[in-house]
Design a protein around this motif. Structure first.
Motif, PDB file in Angstrom:
ATOM      1  N   LEU A  82     -23.983  -2.315 -19.793  1.00  0.00           N
ATOM      2  CA  LEU A  82     -23.150  -1.385 -20.326  1.00  0.00           C
ATOM      3  C   LEU A  82     -22.681  -0.551 -19.299  1.00  0.00           C
ATOM      4  O   LEU A  82     -23.481  -0.215 -18.499  1.00  0.00           O
ATOM      5  CB  LEU A  82     -24.219  -0.383 -21.063  1.00  0.00           C
ATOM      6  N   HIS A  83     -21.346  -0.098 -19.451  1.00  0.00           N
ATOM      7  CA  HIS A  83     -20.556   0.320 -18.264  1.00  0.00           C
ATOM      8  C   HIS A  83     -19.829   1.495 -19.172  1.00  0.00           C
ATOM      9  O   HIS A  83     -19.222   1.240 -19.985  1.00  0.00           O
ATOM     10  CB  HIS A  83     -19.652  -0.501 -17.538  1.00  0.00           C
ATOM     11  N   ARG A  84     -19.935   2.589 -18.712  1.00  0.00           N
ATOM     12  CA  ARG A  84     -19.257   3.961 -19.234  1.00  0.00           C
ATOM     13  C   ARG A  84     -17.887   4.167 -18.574  1.00  0.00           C
ATOM     14  O   ARG A  84     -17.743   4.018 -17.593  1.00  0.00           O
ATOM     15  CB  ARG A  84     -20.184   5.010 -18.824  1.00  0.00           C
ATOM     16  N   VAL A  85     -17.173   4.194 -19.562  1.00  0.00           N
ATOM     17  CA  VAL A  85     -15.522   4.356 -18.993  1.00  0.00           C
ATOM     18  C   VAL A  85     -15.236   5.796 -19.563  1.00  0.00           C
ATOM     19  O   VAL A  85     -15.240   6.046 -20.831  1.00  0.00           O
ATOM     20  CB  VAL A  85     -14.660   3.311 -19.502  1.00  0.00           C
ATOM     21  N   LEU A  86     -14.506   6.706 -18.743  1.00  0.00           N
ATOM     22  CA  LEU A  86     -14.113   7.750 -19.320  1.00  0.00           C
ATOM     23  C   LEU A  86     -12.425   7.687 -19.318  1.00  0.00           C
ATOM     24  O   LEU A  86     -11.850   7.209 -18.096  1.00  0.00           O
ATOM     25  CB  LEU A  86     -14.374   8.956 -18.146  1.00  0.00           C
ATOM     26  N   LEU A  87     -11.819   7.949 -20.202  1.00  0.00           N
ATOM     27  CA  LEU A  87     -10.225   7.903 -20.145  1.00  0.00           C
ATOM     28  C   LEU A  87      -9.700   9.479 -20.265  1.00  0.00           C
ATOM     29  O   LEU A  87      -9.850   9.949 -21.407  1.00  0.00           O
ATOM     30  CB  LEU A  87      -9.844   7.184 -21.531  1.00  0.00           C
ATOM     31  N   GLN A  88      -9.132   9.867 -19.281  1.00  0.00           N
ATOM     32  CA  GLN A  88      -8.667  11.242 -19.237  1.00  0.00           C
ATOM     33  C   GLN A  88      -7.164  11.284 -19.545  1.00  0.00           C
ATOM     34  O   GLN A  88      -6.435  10.593 -18.871  1.00  0.00           O
ATOM     35  CB  GLN A  88      -8.862  11.741 -17.511  1.00  0.00           C
ATOM     36  N   VAL A  89      -6.963  11.704 -21.057  1.00  0.00           N
ATOM     37  CA  VAL A  89      -5.467  11.761 -21.363  1.00  0.00           C
ATOM     38  C   VAL A  89      -4.851  13.116 -20.761  1.00  0.00           C
ATOM     39  O   VAL A  89      -5.227  14.123 -21.020  1.00  0.00           O
ATOM     40  CB  VAL A  89      -5.563  11.614 -22.882  1.00  0.00           C
ATOM     41  N   GLU A  90      -3.659  12.786 -20.253  1.00  0.00           N
ATOM     42  CA  GLU A  90      -2.995  13.810 -19.529  1.00  0.00           C
ATOM     43  C   GLU A  90      -1.869  14.083 -20.509  1.00  0.00           C
ATOM     44  O   GLU A  90      -1.188  13.574 -21.324  1.00  0.00           O
ATOM     45  CB  GLU A  90      -2.273  13.291 -18.146  1.00  0.00           C
ATOM     46  N   ASP A  91      -1.450  15.586 -20.537  1.00  0.00           N
ATOM     47  CA  ASP A  91      -0.617  16.120 -21.527  1.00  0.00           C
ATOM     48  C   ASP A  91       0.846  15.814 -20.747  1.00  0.00           C
ATOM     49  O   ASP A  91       1.178  15.735 -19.715  1.00  0.00           O
ATOM     50  CB  ASP A  91      -0.630  17.497 -21.318  1.00  0.00           C
ATOM     51  N   ILE A  92       1.610  15.627 -21.723  1.00  0.00           N
ATOM     52  CA  ILE A  92       3.031  15.373 -21.545  1.00  0.00           C
ATOM     53  C   ILE A  92       3.965  16.388 -22.486  1.00  0.00           C
ATOM     54  O   ILE A  92       3.162  16.873 -23.559  1.00  0.00           O
ATOM     55  CB  ILE A  92       3.548  14.080 -21.853  1.00  0.00           C
ATOM     56  N   ASN A  93       5.106  16.652 -21.967  1.00  0.00           N
ATOM     57  CA  ASN A  93       5.690  17.799 -22.997  1.00  0.00           C
ATOM     58  C   ASN A  93       6.556  17.018 -23.936  1.00  0.00           C
ATOM     59  O   ASN A  93       7.908  16.730 -24.069  1.00  0.00           O
ATOM     60  CB  ASN A  93       6.669  18.329 -22.036  1.00  0.00           C
ATOM     61  N   ASP A  94       5.563  16.952 -24.850  1.00  0.00           N
ATOM     62  CA  ASP A  94       6.245  16.212 -26.122  1.00  0.00           C
ATOM     63  C   ASP A  94       6.218  17.151 -27.441  1.00  0.00           C
ATOM     64  O   ASP A  94       6.309  16.515 -28.572  1.00  0.00           O
ATOM     65  CB  ASP A  94       5.164  14.752 -26.623  1.00  0.00           C
ATOM     66  N   ASN A  95       5.854  18.349 -27.307  1.00  0.00           N
ATOM     67  CA  ASN A  95       6.035  19.436 -28.444  1.00  0.00           C
ATOM     68  C   ASN A  95       6.801  20.563 -28.002  1.00  0.00           C
ATOM     69  O   ASN A  95       6.794  21.017 -26.718  1.00  0.00           O
ATOM     70  CB  ASN A  95       4.589  19.741 -28.895  1.00  0.00           C
ATOM     71  N   ALA A  96       7.651  20.754 -28.727  1.00  0.00           N
ATOM     72  CA  ALA A  96       8.509  21.944 -28.705  1.00  0.00           C
ATOM     73  C   ALA A  96       7.926  23.387 -29.161  1.00  0.00           C
ATOM     74  O   ALA A  96       7.102  23.424 -30.049  1.00  0.00           O
ATOM     75  CB  ALA A  96       9.970  21.744 -29.307  1.00  0.00           C
ATOM     76  N   PRO A  97       8.298  24.575 -28.665  1.00  0.00           N
ATOM     77  CA  PRO A  97       7.572  25.835 -29.177  1.00  0.00           C
ATOM     78  C   PRO A  97       8.029  25.956 -30.646  1.00  0.00           C
ATOM     79  O   PRO A  97       9.130  25.651 -31.197  1.00  0.00           O
ATOM     80  CB  PRO A  97       8.126  26.836 -28.233  1.00  0.00           C
TER      81      PRO A  97
END
Length: 767
Positions: free
Chosen positions: A119-134
């Motif tokens: 059993l191997h633990r994997v952490l996926l860090q999802v980085e933010d991109i500018n895909d939403n407008a105000p």
């Protein structure tokens, strides 16, 4: 007019936050791998080569059944390529959808391999991109500004919300110079919001300014922060909190309306705000497991644009609404019978989405199995051998694992008060009452502040199935005002009662024996087991099973009726003494059972049956003494009877002879003792096998043998009183079916007839 606002600053994850996250994650698994990648990657995009990073042999991935196991995510966002060992994107990954406003967005997955288990633990860090407008909450923002407003007056504008991570800009509308309503009644402006992305994205809104007469007082909230605790899963329409603001102005200038200021998209779907009275109510499903706290701002505005703001924090309380889940991760079967105690044969994982005591789970297995559960890693248990296994005794085991959490809430009551401060503070209490003569407070208690009702002790469905409790809600005003509500509590039945067998009776030291004639045909009813269960519903559904029999396959039992029938014809090789052990099971979980024994004699006459002592229970010494006394009395009585008969014969020798038998002899039932049982045609056996006899209810043997059926209480002459008649033949020298008048005349006397019947009854008792 000018816009005065702060500049949007990009958000970076500090090393301190990452270090704490790593320390927490590393405590969960022996190995951990971290991948960082941007959101919105295309399906099939490679995140990283996990096989290479973990030093795994790519050629063995398929053989070891390598797979990705998610933990509470619900979707499988990534997968592993068994040919290359690459971790790829399997589903669209939208950071805002998954993590919302959280600063750090990390997905936790496990890489599992078998043979051996890894059993191997994997952490996926999802980085933010500018895909939403105000985005502004409204298409148009309206302000009503009095002409008397001073230069530099500020009017707060509801800022645009950007789903991407970062600070939203604080925006105010600033009056740069005095305005004159007679010259300009309204002003329209376009407000554009730009985010800090590259390239930047924007959103705009129209600001409509109406120039009004003077209004120099803004609404003021009763408190700057409103905090409230709300249990999850409340009914729709539940009032959470009421915000209140007052305006010192009079008339239209003092009329206040409310609206949400800053609020997340998720919270807006769950809560609604009444613009007139400030009540925040529940309009959507609230789940503690989805979010434990909601923060928002409420703006109070008067009719002409002056406003103030208050913070509202709603904390969601966890209730025990999620049952524990059991996952069988591994099971080795079959197992050799020579396994030593302590050997691991299976791995079990248990999870509960609730928190604190509601999420604390206890595992247990049923008794009388040579296995036990041993805690291993976090939420993992090992199923190990506890006792000696012997296949010749038990070839397989069905093991039931029960998971129980520590939660105990019954329900919650909620009352609202339109007053404020202490006049609107509600306190709950249970009014005194009795439940079956016991105070209701010995069953339930209530939290005076929250209205949560707890169980004080366990309930018994068989004692009472439901009861009512009256809850009082009182405010802290002077004088206090109150209201009450009736809470109906319904007890759910549990399978806590074993079946009770009514027939055959299990009380005392006696056993019940039933006779089965040798001529009984296959399919005939020979006996019946009767049982009841104190539980209700499916817990009281009973089934009957023969677990042991002297001759297997000779008898069968109705699964739901308990009727025992002959399954095949009786042969000479069958044992005449049959012992059946019947098990009665209910349909509860777990199932409870009771057993009983039935003794059946395959014979047409009890006199033909050998000694039955081996089928009975051990008799006490007092019973043996009782039989000796009967034997002594019988001998003495027989001697006296013999003397009386001789005297009677001589006395009646000279009287006129009469014929005794004229056809069949009828013995009126009036001469039978009260403890005799008539078995003619009243039982469950077919009419062709009815016993034409009168037997004592406790007799085990008898000299009477009546095989053929009859329709009244008359006995055929060729089957009556054979033993008695033969004895009389020996005494009086009679031969055949006729009697000499000099020897049988004593039968014509009524007194002698009564004496003769008493002798017959005596012989039946003596035997």
């Amino acid at each position: 007019m000018l816009f005065d606002g702060a500049v949007s600053i990009p958000l970076h994850i500090s090393l301190q936050i990452m270090q704490r996250w790593m320390e927490w994650e590393l405590s969960e698994a022996p190995t951990i791998t971290i991948y960082s990648f941007p959101e919105e990657m295309k399906r099939g995009s490679v995140i990283g080569n996990i096989a290479k990073d973990l030093g795994l042999d790519v050629k063995k991935l398929a053989a070891r059944k390598a797979r990705i196991d998610t933990q509470g995510i619900g979707k499988r966002y990534c997968d592993i390529n068994l040919n290359t060992g690459e971790l790829t994107v399997a589903e669209r990954i939208d950071r805002e959808e998954i993590c919302g406003d959280e600063l750090l967005c990390v997905l936790k997955i496990d890489l599992m391999l078998e043979q051996p288990l890894e059993l191997h633990r994997v952490l996926l860090q999802v980085e933010d991109i500018n895909d939403n407008a105000p985005v502004f909450s409204k298409d148009m923002i309206t302000f009503e500004i009095q002409e008397s407003a001073d230069r530099g007056a500020r009017y707060r504008v509801n800022e645009a919300h950007d789903a991407d991570i970062g600070h939203n800009t604080y925006v105010e509308l600033v009056l740069d110079k005095e305005i004159d309503r007679e010259l300009e009644k309204e002003i329209k402006l376009i407000l554009t919001a730009l985010d800090g992305g590259t390239p930047p994205k924007s959103g705009s809104v129209t600001i409509h300014v109406k120039v009004m007469d003077a209004n120099d007082n803004a609404p003021v909230f009763s408190q700057t922060d409103y905090r409230y605790s709300l249990p999850e899963n409340p009914p729709l329409g539940t009032i959470v909190v009421t915000v209140s603001a007052t305006d010192a102005d009079e008339g239209l200038y003092g009329k206040v309306t409310y609206e949400f200021g800053r609020i997340s998209v998720k919270a807006k779907k769950i809560f609604s705000l009444d613009q007139d009275n400030g009540q925040i109510t529940v309009t959507g499903h609230i789940d503690f497991e989805e979010a434990s706290i909601y923060e928002m701002t409420v703006e109070a505005k008067d009719e002409f644009g002056l406003s103030s703001e208050a913070n509202v924090v709603i904390k969601i309380l966890d209730i025990n609404d999620n049952p524990p889940e059991i996952f069988l991760k591994s099971l080795h079967t079959p197992v050799p019978e020579n396994l030593s105690p302590g050997t691991e044969v299976g791995i079990i994982n248990v999870q509960d989405k609730d928190t604190e005591n509601n999420g604390q789970v206890r595992l247990s297995i049923q008794q009388n199995v040579p296995f036990k559960l041993v805690p291993s890693l976090k939420s993992y248990y090992s199923l190990v051998v506890e006792g000696q296994l012997d296949r010749e005794l038990v070839s397989d085991y069905n093991i039931t694992v029960t998971a129980t959490d520590e939660g105990s809430s019954v329900c919650k009551v909620a009352a609202t008060d339109s007053d404020w401060r202490q006049n609107g503070t509600v306190v709950y209490s249970i009014l005194p009452a009795d439940v079956n003569g016991t105070p209701v407070t010995s069953f339930l208690s209530i939290n005076g502040d929250t209205g949560v009702i707890h169980a004080v002790r366990s309930f018994d469905y068989e004692q009472f199935k439901s009861f009512k409790v009256l809850v009082l809600a009182r405010d802290n005003g002077s004088p206090p005002l109150s209201s009450n509500v009736t809470v109906n509590v319904f007890i759910i039945d549990e399978n806590d009662n074993s079946p009770q067998i009514l027939y055959p009776s299990l009380e005392g030291n006696t056993f019940m024996t039933e006779m089965v004639p040798k001529a009984t045909q296959s399919g005939s009813l020979v006996s019946k087991v009767i049982a009841v269960d104190a539980d209700s519903g499916q817990n009281a559904w009973l089934s009957y099973h023969i677990v042991k029999a002297t001759d297997s396959g000779l008898f069968t039992i109705g699964e739901h009726s308990g009727e025992i029938r002959l399954q095949k014809d009786i042969s000479e090789s069958i044992n005449i003494k049959q012992n059946l052990i019947v098990s009665v099971k209910d349909n509860g979980e777990p199932s409870l059972s009771a057993t009983c024994s039935l003794y059946l004699l395959i014979s047409d006459n009890l006199a033909e049956v050998p000694e039955l002592k081996d089928m009975s229970y051990d008799d006490s010494s007092s019973k043996l003494t009782f039989y000796l006394i009967i034997a002594l009395v019988s001998v003495s009585t027989f001697f006296l009877t013999f003397i009386i008969i001789i005297l009677a014969v001589r006395f009646c020798h000279r009287r006129k002879p009469r014929i005794l038998f004229d056809g069949a002899v009828a013995i009126p039932s009036a001469y039978l003792p009260p403890n005799y049982a008539d078995v003619e045609g009243a039982g469950t056996l077919r009419s062709t096998y009815n016993y034409d006899a009168y037997l004592t209810t406790g007799s085990r043997t008898s000299d009477f043998k009546f095989v053929t059926s009859y329709n009244d209480v008359t006995l055929p002459s060729d089957l009556t009183l054979k033993n008695v008649q033969s004895s009389m033949d020996d005494l009086s020298g009679l031969d055949g079916d006729t009697f000499d008048s000099s020897k049988v005349c004593f039968f014509t006397d009524p007194l002698m007839r009564i004496l003769f019947r008493l002798i017959i009854i005596f012989f039946s008792f003596a035997k």
